[in-house]
Design a protein around this motif. Sequence first.
Motif, short mmCIF file in Angstrom:
data_model
loop_
_atom_site.label_atom_id
_atom_site.label_comp_id
_atom_site.label_asym_id
_atom_site.label_seq_id
_atom_site.Cartn_x
_atom_site.Cartn_y
_atom_site.Cartn_z
N UNK A 2 -75.64 42.59 -18.24
CA UNK A 2 -74.26 42.58 -17.77
C UNK A 2 -73.82 41.16 -17.38
N UNK A 3 -72.56 40.85 -17.69
CA UNK A 3 -72.07 39.50 -17.44
C UNK A 3 -70.73 39.54 -16.70
N UNK A 4 -70.60 38.64 -15.72
CA UNK A 4 -69.29 38.37 -15.10
C UNK A 4 -68.85 37.01 -15.63
N UNK A 5 -67.67 36.97 -16.27
CA UNK A 5 -67.21 35.73 -16.89
C UNK A 5 -65.93 35.25 -16.23
N UNK A 6 -65.96 34.02 -15.73
CA UNK A 6 -64.79 33.41 -15.08
C UNK A 6 -64.30 32.24 -15.93
N UNK A 7 -63.10 32.37 -16.51
CA UNK A 7 -62.58 31.34 -17.41
C UNK A 7 -61.37 30.62 -16.82
N UNK A 8 -61.35 29.30 -16.95
CA UNK A 8 -60.17 28.51 -16.56
C UNK A 8 -59.79 27.59 -17.71
N UNK A 9 -58.49 27.39 -17.92
CA UNK A 9 -58.03 26.49 -18.97
C UNK A 9 -57.61 25.18 -18.33
N UNK A 39 -50.48 20.27 -22.26
CA UNK A 39 -49.98 21.39 -21.45
C UNK A 39 -49.44 22.52 -22.33
N UNK A 40 -48.78 22.13 -23.43
CA UNK A 40 -48.20 23.17 -24.31
C UNK A 40 -49.31 24.04 -24.91
N UNK A 86 -52.49 24.59 -35.16
CA UNK A 86 -52.73 23.25 -34.60
C UNK A 86 -53.81 23.25 -33.53
N UNK A 87 -54.29 24.41 -33.13
CA UNK A 87 -55.24 24.44 -32.01
C UNK A 87 -56.75 24.32 -32.32
N UNK A 88 -57.24 24.71 -33.51
CA UNK A 88 -58.71 24.80 -33.66
C UNK A 88 -59.49 23.60 -33.15
N UNK A 89 -59.06 22.39 -33.53
CA UNK A 89 -59.84 21.21 -33.15
C UNK A 89 -59.60 20.81 -31.70
N UNK A 90 -58.56 21.36 -31.09
CA UNK A 90 -58.19 20.91 -29.75
C UNK A 90 -58.89 21.70 -28.65
N UNK A 91 -59.64 22.74 -29.02
CA UNK A 91 -60.29 23.56 -28.00
C UNK A 91 -61.77 23.18 -27.87
N UNK A 92 -62.18 22.92 -26.62
CA UNK A 92 -63.61 22.70 -26.33
C UNK A 92 -63.95 23.57 -25.13
N UNK A 93 -65.19 24.00 -25.02
CA UNK A 93 -65.59 24.84 -23.89
C UNK A 93 -66.82 24.25 -23.23
N UNK A 94 -66.80 24.21 -21.91
CA UNK A 94 -67.96 23.73 -21.16
C UNK A 94 -68.35 24.80 -20.15
N UNK A 95 -69.60 25.28 -20.24
CA UNK A 95 -70.11 26.23 -19.25
C UNK A 95 -70.54 25.40 -18.04
N UNK A 96 -69.79 25.52 -16.94
CA UNK A 96 -70.03 24.68 -15.76
C UNK A 96 -71.18 25.20 -14.90
N UNK A 97 -71.29 26.55 -14.84
CA UNK A 97 -72.29 27.13 -13.95
C UNK A 97 -72.71 28.49 -14.48
N UNK A 156 -52.96 29.19 -24.91
CA UNK A 156 -54.26 29.83 -24.68
C UNK A 156 -54.16 30.87 -23.56
N UNK A 157 -53.38 30.55 -22.51
CA UNK A 157 -53.25 31.49 -21.39
C UNK A 157 -52.40 32.70 -21.78
#
Length: 306
Positions: A281-288, A249-250, A219-230, A255-256
């Motif tokens: 090299x990359x530092x990646x900070x992800x929030x849901x 929330x569920x 049920x998740x594929x269409x519900x996930x979007x990602x935005x690179x903020x910075x 995802x977490x």
Amino acid sequence: MHTHKAAGRATGSDDAYRAGFACFVGRPNAGKSTLTNAIVGQKIAITSNKPQTTRHVIRGVLHRDNAQLVLVDTPGLHRPRTLLGERLNDLVRETWSEVDVIGVCFPADEPVGAGDRFISTEIAALKATVIAVVTKVDLVDPATLAERLLAVSKLYDFADIVPVSAVSGHQVETLVDVITKHLPESPPLYPDDVLTEEPEQVLIGELIREAALEGVRDELPHSIAVLVEEMFVEGGLTKIYANVYVERDSQKSIVIGTRGARLKDVGIRARAEIEALLGRKVYLDLHVRVAKEWQRDPKQLRRLGF
């Protein structure tokens, strides 16, 4: 802009330089993005075993001595259930009307079905040259392949029919030869070191979304979007701060994962892909974050890049 490892070079039967746009279409999961990646020689369109994962039109540029092929990646055409679905279909049709060659993809491991017939009727009115591409031929025996090729040939009067396997590389070069011979005579459309004109941030967002889609429930594929903020460079490190958006929330807790284990795994996988893309090299900070019903909300769709 990204420089480029080509799928190979070949010479045409005439000396004219050709350049133009082509796209692969087909029902979701017909192998369109994998094929685009195989031709351009670098990962530029996300691939996932979940249908309907491509949302952005990504152009990949293949340079040859006698031709330049610009590949446009489109979402799979499907019967829409949400405003996002309708917008994706509009995007597909808009793209179809602007390209020189359309390759309709039919997976060899599935019989020709209603979805394929639907797409074949949709392309009938277009001015582009239409070829059929029978994908995933590594998954079937010769008898099944012959059956599929016959079924496909009865759907539409295709200019060419090419069986390929993007995974094994079988006939990928031949497919490029066939597409290029149908392109118009034209000078190059892009400088020869350009691989894609998508902004880096969009590609990075797509790589994060691909990692987030791995192994989640249907049920998740269409519900996930990602935005690179910075995104900025500090010392020898590229720092990327991105938000993964879900609708409830569920879904956020899926995802977490338990004690953040899934999100950590997503971060590790995405970071490896991003480092390969950027070559540093990359530092990646992800929030849901939860954006309630974003697929149906015009304002939120705009903010998330649709």
